[in-house]
Design a protein around this motif. Structure first.
Motif, PDB file in Angstrom:
ATOM      1  N   LYS A 101       0.810  -1.227   0.000  1.00  0.00           N
ATOM      2  CA  LYS A 101       0.000   0.000   0.000  1.00  0.00           C
ATOM      3  C   LYS A 101       0.841   1.273   0.000  1.00  0.00           C
ATOM      4  CE  LYS A 101      -3.675  -1.945   2.887  1.00  0.00           C
ATOM      5  NZ  LYS A 101      -4.140  -1.883   4.274  1.00  0.00           N
ATOM      6  N   HIS A 103       2.919   4.356  -1.232  1.00  0.00           N
ATOM      7  CA  HIS A 103       2.810   5.116  -2.486  1.00  0.00           C
ATOM      8  C   HIS A 103       4.181   5.333  -3.116  1.00  0.00           C
ATOM      9  CE1 HIS A 103      -1.476   6.523  -2.679  1.00  0.00           C
ATOM     10  NE2 HIS A 103      -1.434   5.791  -1.571  1.00  0.00           N
ATOM     11  N   LYS A 138      -1.580  11.051  -2.967  1.00  0.00           N
ATOM     12  CA  LYS A 138      -2.164  10.022  -2.092  1.00  0.00           C
ATOM     13  C   LYS A 138      -3.521  10.524  -1.564  1.00  0.00           C
ATOM     14  CE  LYS A 138      -1.206   7.784   2.358  1.00  0.00           C
ATOM     15  NZ  LYS A 138      -0.143   7.260   3.236  1.00  0.00           N
ATOM     16  N   ARG A 145       0.569   3.105  -6.262  1.00  0.00           N
ATOM     17  CA  ARG A 145       1.097   2.359  -5.114  1.00  0.00           C
ATOM     18  C   ARG A 145       2.010   1.223  -5.561  1.00  0.00           C
ATOM     19  NH1 ARG A 145      -3.648   1.733  -0.755  1.00  0.00           N
ATOM     20  NH2 ARG A 145      -4.586   0.254  -2.182  1.00  0.00           N
TER      21      ARG A 145
END
Ligand code: IMP
Length: 426
Positions: A101, A103, A138, A145
């Motif tokens: 997850k 970024h 984000k 991601r």
């Protein structure tokens, strides 16, 4: 006490890399929870100096599980270079795990960071690494991601959602040529070959380790006064280095955290712009800069130097819930006749005990100092707290009392063996 969060209590560069490295000896898992390659850690092992920006310092131990959590923004080019640099140095990197997850920093983030900074009337002094623009995406929900690196299709799909807009901004506002989708795809899929095998659900990994009773060290980057919420806004970074950031940035409940250790310099430094009440613009400031080698690990910029600010530290103790302090670079002050500690501010004739929430007020604050005698002795070879000269111990006792937090660790040099554990952390 298995879960310990390590935070910077000032404006970053407090020596978190070294303290992480020392504590990692007793940890099973070392996890980074925010920031990116705006950070820089220098760790000295034996005669070798390692400079790391993304990979947790725990990697320098053969057997530690290292995690880059979901709260971190990753420049994959820098990550791949760092992995290679470690491998070239004979360091095992097979224990590195990266959140799916987290970024990614993209080429347009770096370009925008630099162009936006140049066009600001009041500069922030960012590191130009694309950190702010990556966090903007984000929260704008157009970020790319680690998980998007799985295939050419998934990365292309993610880029289609964001690249046309970025190119419009770059071309129309900044007269920049913009970026080609295929070039980004080719470049990033090259990084994907190294990164995808390391990708995992790091929240689950950490929880399983915790349930087995393993020691987990959560490593923050930057410092409390650079926190997007609690720092000297707008002269801050774009994430939460404060302890709360560890829960969100690792996917871990806040009630899992057992201790929060604040890393603090025996004086104070800042890189970039923004108010700094105890800044020294004189020979003492220069002496601290040279003795402390106060030049940025990431940008090489000279750091602004000043006296210890207990008002700021009391604030750090509060917003992080610090349970202990790791005090670094005490040896830098060895040659001084006296050392000053700021115990309160004067603002428009009024005495302030609490750190002001308004950056404009902070800019007008003048430090009120207590002056203590220096110890005038080389501390760099001292191995235990009780061997410290009385005046150095008195300085530490004064700091601890002023900020309302016990000192757990004292560091008097860059090497692992130049560290005194007053109370063990794990
Ligand atoms: P950014 O994080 O590159 O957006 O920069 C925002 C501010 O945080 C600037 O003042 C930087 O100098 C500062 N900063 C970012 N990372 C670090 C760090 O690791 N140490 C010290 N200052 C930092």
């Amino acid at each position: 006490m298995p879960v310990v969060v390590l935070v910077g209590t000032q404006w970053g560069d407090e020596g978190k890399g070294k303290i992480t490295d020392v504590l990692a000896a007793r940890a099973d898992v070392v996890a980074r929870y925010q920031g990116g390659n705006n950070a820089g850690h220098t760790v000295v092992v034996g005669d070798t100096e390692y400079k790391l920006h993304l990979v947790p310092s725990g990697i320098l131990y053969e057997d530690k599980v290292c995690v880059i959590g979901n709260g971190v923004v990753i420049d994959p080019q820098v990550l791949c270079q760092e992995i290679q640099y470690l491998r070239d140095g004979g360091i095992n990197t097979s224990n590195l795990h990266i959140s799916d997850k987290a970024h990614l920093i993209m080429p347009y983030h770096r370009a925008l960071d630099q162009l936006e900074e140049e066009s600001r009337s009041q500069r922030i002094g960012t590191t130009g690494r694309g950190i702010g623009p990556a966090y903007v995406d984000k929260y704008q929900r157009v970020g790319i991601r680690v998980n998007d690196l799985r295939s050419r299709e998934s990365l292309a799909e993610a880029l289609d959602k964001v690249l046309p807009d970025k190119n419009r901004i770059l071309q129309k506002i900044y007269n920049h040529p913009g970026f080609e989708k295929d070039e980004i795809l080719d470049e990033y899929l090259g990084y994907a070959e190294q990164i995808v095998p390391l990708m995992t659900d790091t929240s689950l990994l950490i929880d399983e380790a915790r349930q087995k009773g393993q020691n987990i060290l959560c490593e923050g980057a930057q410092g409390t006064l650079l926190d997007i919420d609690h720092g000297t806004y707008p002269f801050v970074t774009s994430s939460n280095p404060t302890a709360g950031g560890a829960a969100a940035g690792l996917g871990m409940g806040p009630n899992r955290i057992d201790q929060v250790v604040g890393v603090v310099k025996a004086y104070c430094t800042r890189v970039g712009e923004g108010p700094f009440p105890t800044e020294l613009m004189d020979e003492t400031g220069n002496l601290i800069r040279e003795r402390g080698r106060e030049y940025g690990t990431t940008t090489g910029r000279p750091r602004r130097c000043g006296w210890f600010d207990a008002v700021m530290l009391r604030y750090s103790v509060r917003v992080n819930g610090l349970t202990g302090l790791a005090l670094t670079l005490l040896d830098v002050l060895d040659v001084l006749d006296t050392v000053k500690v700021c115990t309160a501010y004067e603002y428009k004739g009024e005495r302030l005990e609490h750190f002001p929430t308004d950056t404009a007020v902070l800019r007008e604050c003048r430090p009120i100092y207590t002056e203590l005698p220096g110890w005038k002795q080389d501390l760099s070879g001292i191995k235990s707290f009780h061997e410290l000269p009385k005046k150095a111990r008195e300085y530490l006792a004064f700091l601890s009392e002023q900020v309302g937090c016990p000192i757990q660790i004292v560091s008097v040099g860059p090497r692992r063996d130049q560290t005194m554990l007053v109370n063990s952390v794990f």
